[in-house]
Every structure is written in C-alpha cells, then in structure tokens.
Design an enzyme around this catalytic site. Structure first.
Site, PDB file in Angstrom:
ATOM      1  NE  ARG A  37      22.692  34.471  27.034  1.00 64.46           N
ATOM      2  CZ  ARG A  37      23.770  35.194  27.310  1.00 64.46           C
ATOM      3  NH1 ARG A  37      24.835  34.655  27.796  1.00 64.46           N
ATOM      4  NH2 ARG A  37      23.800  36.510  27.098  1.00 64.46           N
ATOM      5  CE1 TYR A  65      26.849  45.764  24.884  1.00 68.00           C
ATOM      6  CE2 TYR A  65      26.417  46.852  26.979  1.00 68.00           C
ATOM      7  CZ  TYR A  65      26.986  45.815  26.251  1.00 68.00           C
ATOM      8  OH  TYR A  65      27.693  44.859  26.916  1.00 68.00           O
ATOM      9  CG  ASP A 113      31.909  40.103  26.624  1.00 67.45           C
ATOM     10  OD1 ASP A 113      32.692  40.509  27.495  1.00 67.45           O
ATOM     11  OD2 ASP A 113      30.877  40.699  26.292  1.00 67.45           O
ATOM     12  CG  ASP A 114      28.051  36.237  27.069  1.00 65.77           C
ATOM     13  OD1 ASP A 114      27.442  37.264  27.404  1.00 65.77           O
ATOM     14  OD2 ASP A 114      28.158  35.858  25.890  1.00 65.77           O
ATOM     15  CE  LYS A 161      28.116  42.368  24.397  1.00 68.76           C
ATOM     16  NZ  LYS A 161      28.516  42.328  25.802  1.00 68.76           N
ATOM     17  CD  GLU A 193      28.944  39.141  23.985  1.00 70.21           C
ATOM     18  OE1 GLU A 193      30.115  39.545  23.953  1.00 70.21           O
ATOM     19  OE2 GLU A 193      28.277  39.068  25.031  1.00 70.21           O
ATOM     20  CG  ASP A 194      24.811  37.252  24.034  1.00 72.95           C
ATOM     21  OD1 ASP A 194      25.613  37.282  24.994  1.00 72.95           O
ATOM     22  OD2 ASP A 194      23.951  38.122  23.849  1.00 72.95           O
ATOM     23  CG  ASN A 201      21.981  42.761  30.546  1.00 75.80           C
ATOM     24  OD1 ASN A 201      21.720  43.627  31.349  1.00 75.80           O
ATOM     25  ND2 ASN A 201      23.223  42.330  30.338  1.00 75.80           N
TER      26      ASN A 201
HETATM   27  N1  LIG Z   1      25.578  42.113  33.103  1.00 76.97           N
HETATM   28  C1  LIG Z   1      26.377  41.478  32.273  1.00 76.97           C
HETATM   29  O1  LIG Z   1      27.457  41.962  31.931  1.00 76.97           O
HETATM   30  C2  LIG Z   1      25.983  40.150  31.727  1.00 76.97           C
HETATM   31  C3  LIG Z   1      24.719  39.653  31.903  1.00 76.97           C
HETATM   32  N2  LIG Z   1      24.389  38.419  31.396  1.00 76.97           N
HETATM   33  C4  LIG Z   1      23.018  37.979  31.577  1.00 76.97           C
HETATM   34  O2  LIG Z   1      22.999  36.818  32.363  1.00 76.97           O
HETATM   35  C5  LIG Z   1      21.884  36.026  31.999  1.00 76.97           C
HETATM   36  C6  LIG Z   1      22.324  34.583  31.920  1.00 76.97           C
HETATM   37  O3  LIG Z   1      23.318  34.402  30.939  1.00 76.97           O
HETATM   38  P1  LIG Z   1      24.024  32.970  30.781  1.00 76.97           P
HETATM   39  O4  LIG Z   1      24.673  32.570  32.033  1.00 76.97           O
HETATM   40  O5  LIG Z   1      24.889  33.019  29.591  1.00 76.97           O
HETATM   41  O6  LIG Z   1      22.743  32.048  30.486  1.00 76.97           O
HETATM   42  P2  LIG Z   1      22.594  30.503  30.647  1.00 76.97           P
HETATM   43  O7  LIG Z   1      21.405  30.133  29.874  1.00 76.97           O
HETATM   44  O8  LIG Z   1      23.904  29.831  30.335  1.00 76.97           O
HETATM   45  O9  LIG Z   1      22.299  30.280  32.211  1.00 76.97           O
HETATM   46  C7  LIG Z   1      21.138  30.635  32.887  1.00 76.97           C
HETATM   47  C8  LIG Z   1      21.147  29.954  34.249  1.00 76.97           C
HETATM   48  O10 LIG Z   1      20.090  30.467  35.041  1.00 76.97           O
HETATM   49  C9  LIG Z   1      19.412  29.390  35.657  1.00 76.97           C
HETATM   50  N3  LIG Z   1      18.027  29.735  35.957  1.00 76.97           N
HETATM   51  C10 LIG Z   1      16.982  29.814  35.118  1.00 76.97           C
HETATM   52  N4  LIG Z   1      15.861  30.117  35.791  1.00 76.97           N
HETATM   53  C11 LIG Z   1      16.197  30.260  37.088  1.00 76.97           C
HETATM   54  C12 LIG Z   1      15.491  30.568  38.271  1.00 76.97           C
HETATM   55  N5  LIG Z   1      14.180  30.802  38.252  1.00 76.97           N
HETATM   56  N6  LIG Z   1      16.164  30.617  39.430  1.00 76.97           N
HETATM   57  C13 LIG Z   1      17.491  30.387  39.457  1.00 76.97           C
HETATM   58  N7  LIG Z   1      18.220  30.106  38.371  1.00 76.97           N
HETATM   59  C14 LIG Z   1      17.589  30.035  37.195  1.00 76.97           C
HETATM   60  C15 LIG Z   1      19.528  28.258  34.666  1.00 76.97           C
HETATM   61  O11 LIG Z   1      19.311  27.005  35.312  1.00 76.97           O
HETATM   62  C16 LIG Z   1      20.964  28.444  34.205  1.00 76.97           C
HETATM   63  O12 LIG Z   1      21.833  27.839  35.123  1.00 76.97           O
HETATM   64  C17 LIG Z   1      21.310  36.634  30.730  1.00 76.97           C
HETATM   65  O13 LIG Z   1      20.147  37.354  31.048  1.00 76.97           O
HETATM   66  C18 LIG Z   1      22.367  37.597  30.268  1.00 76.97           C
HETATM   67  O14 LIG Z   1      21.823  38.747  29.666  1.00 76.97           O
HETATM   68  C19 LIG Z   1      25.289  37.633  30.741  1.00 76.97           C
HETATM   69  C20 LIG Z   1      26.553  38.089  30.523  1.00 76.97           C
HETATM   70  C21 LIG Z   1      26.980  39.403  30.964  1.00 76.97           C
HETATM   71  C1  LIG Z   2      25.956  42.034  28.596  1.00 75.57           C
HETATM   72  C2  LIG Z   2      25.968  40.737  27.975  1.00 75.57           C
HETATM   73  O1  LIG Z   2      26.960  40.347  27.386  1.00 75.57           O
HETATM   74  C3  LIG Z   2      24.820  39.873  28.055  1.00 75.57           C
HETATM   75  O2  LIG Z   2      23.838  40.221  28.712  1.00 75.57           O
HETATM   76  O3  LIG Z   2      24.874  38.788  27.468  1.00 75.57           O
HETATM   77 MG   LIG Z   3      26.610  38.687  26.144  1.00 76.12          MG
END
Ligand SMILES: NC(=O)C1=CN([C@@H]2O[C@H](COP(=O)(O)OP(=O)(O)OC[C@H]3O[C@@H](n4cnc5c(N)ncnc54)[C@H](O)[C@@H]3O)[C@@H](O)[C@H]2O)C=CC1
Ligand SMILES: CC(=O)C(=O)O
Ligand SMILES: [Mg+2]
Length: 521
Positions: free
Chosen positions: A101, A48, A213-214, A119, A190-191, A363
């Site tokens: 993504r 993971y 999930d996201d 997952k 997912e993603d 991540n």
């Molecule tokens: N810890 C967890 O369980 C999870 C973590 N994530 C992580 O969250 C991140 C984003 O995922 P999504 O929202 O689906 O992506 P997304 O692409 O839909 O959104 C990214 C957002 O970040 C903004 N952004 C980009 N550069 C920036 C900066 N320099 N300053 C401020 N904002 C900025 C973009 O404008 C956009 O609004 C990924 O790295 C993913 O791995 C996602 C889901 C679960």
């Molecule tokens: C953890 C997860 O789902 C992500 O980073 O997209």
């Molecule tokens: Mg994800």
C-alpha cells in the site's frame, strides 16, 4: 534544467529533478545530503511525497543501480546469511516495506522500495542518521497488481502475494536475522496494507525495537495538529474531549489516529469519557450494526442510541454526516482524491467550531481529499487547513493568506527513530510515542496558532527532530526501558538534565562535511 523542461508537465519536471538528485547521490553522497539539508523545503517534495509516489510508479524504468536489500520469498532459509553479507558493519535505521500500500497508490510490489529510500533520506536530513548506517528493505512476497505482473520491466517476483503463515514466516525470518546482527537497530514498518500493518505491529512491538509509521507516526502528527486546532479556537486543551471529529478512512492511518486521540481524551477527561468521534470508510458511517466489522474499527463504531438523535444510521454518507454532526474537524485518511467535494466543504461552513479544521492527509497530492484552494474557497477563510503533501499557501485577497500546513508523519518519525536509537531501548512504548506528539504540539507558539499555523516549517526539521528525539529519549529513561548505547548507559542517561539530553541528541546527529584524507594532528 529550467531550459530543458520549459513547457513540460509538472510531473516531468519533478521526475527530472529526482533523476538529477539521484545521480548526485551516486556520485557524491556527502554533497547530496548537504544539498538536501540546505534546500529541504525545495527538495523534500522531490525525494519524499509527492514525487516519490511517481518514482515508485515508474521505478522499474527509472532503475539504474540498486539501493537497499531485497528479500524475496525465494530466499527463505537464507536470510540470516544475506543479512551478514550486507557490507556495513553497523546499521542504525531500517525502513521496511512489502510494497502492498504505497501512499494512496495501492500495491506497487517491489517498486515500493522508493518509499524506504525516501524515508531514510529524510532520516539522514532530519535526524542526522549516518547514511552509512541506513538500510532500506523490500520484502518481495509477490504482487497482486496485474499491470506489474504483465510489465516486462517489472523487477520483482511474478506471483500473487503470499498470504497467511507463508507470509508471516518471511517477515519473521527477516526480523530475526536483523535482530541477530544488529540488535540495537530500529526497524520502521512502512506502507503495509492494513491487515499486515496491525498484525505485524502486535507481533513484534514487544520483541523488537520497531514501530509502524503509518499507524503510530501519523497518529502523533495528527494529534499534535488536533490539539493545535483546539488552541486556534481559543479554548483550553482539555476541550479536546468535546471536539466533534469526523475521520474519513478506517485504515491503518485513520484507526491509528483515533486510537491515539482516544488515549488523549481519556487522560484529559478520565477513562469513562465519551469522545465525539465519527468514523467512515468506503461504505459510509461505521456503526455497531456493521456486518463483519474489522476488530480494529469496532471500538469507534457508533451505537444506534448515539446517532439516532442526529438522524444518522449505519452507512450514512459523508455529506449527510457532515451536515448533521457539524464537526469541528474533518480529517481524511482515505487515499481517495477529491472525496471532500464542494458540497462537503460548503457544509463545513455550518461547523460548530469558530475555526473549523480540514485535514486532507492522503498522499500523494492527487490522492488528497481536497486541495488547499478548494478548502479555502468552499469552506471559507476561517478554516485551518492541513494536507499530507505540500500545497502552496492560498491568496485570499485583501492581503490575506490562507496558511497551508503539512500534516505528515515526517515531523515525527525521524525523532522517534533517533530518540529510540540513542536510548538503546529494546522496545518503543506508547509513552515514548505520546511524548513525541506532545513535543511537536508544544513547538508552535500562540501567535503562530492565531495565523493558522499548526506545524512548524519544514525548514526547521532538524531542530524539531532534535527536540522530538530528546523527548522520546527522556521518556525511555523515565520508563526505564532505555539501556543506553556505547559508553553512555542507562546510568549516564538518567543523570543528564533536560538540556543535557537535548545536547546529547544534537551531538549525535551526523552532518555532511567532507572527511579529511589525511588525519590532522
Ligand atoms: N499524511 C500522512 O502523514 C499520512 C498519510 N497517509 C495516507 O492515508 C491514506 C490511507 O492510508 P491507510 O490508512 O494506510 O490505507 P488503508 O488502505 O489501510 O485504508 C484506507 C481506508 O479508506 C477507506 N476508504 C476508501 N475509499 C473511501 C471513500 N470513498 N470514502 C471513505 N473512506 C474510504 C477504506 O475503506 C479504508 O478504510 C493513504 O493515501 C496514505 O498516503 C498514510 C499515513 C500517513
Ligand atoms: C506519509 C506516509 O507515510 C504515507 O502517506 O503513507
Ligand atoms: Mg507511509
């Protein structure tokens, strides 16, 4: 392995471990899952996040034999027969992506299949879903990643991504085919890039038993952590309505978190409550002045009147927002490594909270908004810290340890899927998701909270998942969406006590033991 990888870079060692586990999976599935369950803390970072990200980036080179199903844009019209050709009679859990993504790594095309595989391995390890009944799915609608299009080893379609109706018709066809053969299977999206993440969720959530999930899993995990930070400040949970929360990243994950947080505030302080949420994207603070604002972000845009007093305006940068707002919580879901830089973290020392919270949730590790060491060094020892990928605890000297939490949707998606599956529900409601988040939040004791612990150790992931699954199942019964499964229908489920539901969930979790060749009489 240790001998052969001495002196090598961490990534090299992690990939070597992944290869060994992957080969074990191919030789002996039962042993593979037993090894995974018994060593989940060591191996979750391999199958993971973060290693799965590296695996996806290198998937075409690492590829030996296929896992899961690929539906390409060229298969249009054939997907029903493809689904009926899948060798397993029953499928319980499907994780589906279009690779657009992958974690914070962007568009990885079909190489993103590593995510559904990872997952689903977590589903087997944490929720005890039978590995014969899982199905990783890749929708190959092309890729906009130029490097992959030019890579001769790339395994997917060499064309730009389908858009609009053409795209949706592919997802529709897969969803309908899956539903026709396995009407009770749970489908986890997912993603997906943000626009399709929201659109497909709205399109399917009332028709199929699916969730994103996201958006939804992440929201529940974040909410549980945010409620924990209120407790860490020694305040009653209802004080959540007064917390100043700065969310960096207005994508599927960030917006999902804010939406669920808003629902929680409304429950606590009434529908007219005015929470103190600040949302930033790559263009800074989002306000009502923003041109072409995304409809999903609009409810969280600050009006001029709300921020004037703070001396903030449209597009204010992160450091300015943190200095002026003095937030209780700084939460990153931006996908951008290092945006919580030294200056930003130092500004968190002036937070209005006695225990400022820093959540660097992006991540894999290289995309985390800051590292654990940076957070404790710059923002001070009194913070609570969580990251999406694991970091080691931080030694603060004087025998003190800075505890690192892993705020990752892995704490919820297995229980959401398992609970929904056993309930036989035809949809996954907001109530079921809320129950999952509340269950996770209540798992932590006050004593742990005092030590900065917001989430349980991953060692107890099976137990957590059983509790979360039971909470989801109970809610499905109360909301009368549960239809039961096999011999256990709605009537039987509705007559079970809380303890009996938990036992029922546990009894239905698969565990890796060798099945005897000869039936024992
Ligand atoms: N810890 C967890 O369980 C999870 C973590 N994530 C992580 O969250 C991140 C984003 O995922 P999504 O929202 O689906 O992506 P997304 O692409 O839909 O959104 C990214 C957002 O970040 C903004 N952004 C980009 N550069 C920036 C900066 N320099 N300053 C401020 N904002 C900025 C973009 O404008 C956009 O609004 C990924 O790295 C993913 O791995 C996602 C889901 C679960
Ligand atoms: C953890 C997860 O789902 C992500 O980073 O997209
Ligand atoms: Mg994800």
């Amino acid at each position: 392995l240790e001998k052969n990888t001495q002196g090598q870079h961490d990534n090299f060692v992690s990939l070597a471990k992944w290869r060994i586990l992957n080969r074990l999976h191919d030789r002996n599935e039962t042993l593979y899952y037993r090894v995974l369950i018994d060593n989940i803390k060591n191996f979750a970072p391999i199958i993971y996040t973060p290693t799965v990200g590296l695996v996806c980036q290198n998937y075409s080179g690492l590829f030996r034999r296929p896992r899961g199903m690929y539906f390409s844009a060229k298969d249009k019209g054939e997907m029903m027969s493809m689904i009926y050709n899948w060798p397993a009679q029953e499928v319980d859990m499907i994780v589906l992506t279009d690779g657009s993504r992958i974690l914070g790594l962007g568009d990885l095309g079909v190489q993103g299949i590593g995510i559904p595989i990872g997952k689903l391995d977590m589903y087997v390890a944490a929720a005890g879903i039978n590995p014969q009944r899982i199905l990783p799915v890749m929708l190959d609608v092309g890729t906009n990643n130029q490097k992959l299009l030019e890579d001769r080893l790339y395994l997917g379609l060499r064309q730009p991504r389908l858009e609009g109706e053409e795209y949706l018709s592919i997802v529709d066809e897969v969803m309908e085919a899956v539903h026709a053969r396995w009407p009770k299977a749970i489908v986890q999206f997912e993603d997906f890039q943000m626009k399709w993440a929201f659109e497909t969720l709205e399109r399917y959530r009332r028709r199929f038993c699916m969730f994103n999930d996201d958006i939804q899993g992440t929201a529940g995990v974040a909410l549980a952590g945010l409620l924990g930070t209120v407790r860490a400040q020694g305040r009653p949970l209802t004080d959540f309505a007064n917390q100043k929360i700065v969310v960096v990243g207005a994508g599927s994950a960030g917006l999902g978190v804010l939406k669920m947080a808003l629902q929680a505030v409304s429950r606590m302080a009434g529908p007219d409550a005015d929470p103190h949420f600040f949302l930033l994207d790559k263009n800074g603070l989002i306000t009502t002045e923003r041109k072409d604002i995304d409809p999903a972000a609009a409810p969280f845009a600050k009006s001029q009147g709300e921020i004037e007093g703070l001396g903030l305006s449209e597009g204010a940068c992160l450091i300015e927002v943190v200095k002026k707002v003095k937030p209780h919580v700084l939460l990153g879901l931006s996908g951008v490594g290092g945006v919580f830089n030294e200056e930003v973290l130092k500004a968190m020392r002036d937070s209005d909270s006695t225990k400022p919270a820093i959540f660097a949730m992006s991540n894999p590790t290289t995309n985390a908004e800051c590292t654990a060491v940076e957070a404790f060094n710059h923002a001070g020892e009194d913070i609570v810290f969580a990251s999406g990928s694991p970091f080691a605890d931080v030694n603060l000297g004087n025998g003190k340890i800075g505890h690192v939490n892993q705020a990752n949707n892995m704490y919820l998606f297995p229980g959401i899927g398992l609970g929904a599956l056993l309930s036989g529900a035809h949809i996954i409601t907001d109530g079921m998701l809320q129950a999952a988040a509340e269950c996770l939040a209540s798992y932590i004791t006050d004593d742990e909270i005092q030590r900065g612990v917001l989430y349980p150790s991953i060692d107890s992931i099976r137990d957590i998942t059983a509790e979360v699954g039971a909470a989801v199942l109970r809610t499905a019964v109360v909301e009368e969406v549960a239809e039961g499964r096999g011999d256990v229908g709605y009537r039987e489920l509705s007559q079970m006590s809380k303890e009996e539901i938990l036992q029922y969930v546990k009894d239905n979790m698969w565990y890796p033991v060798y099945s005897p060749l000869v039936h024992e009489k």
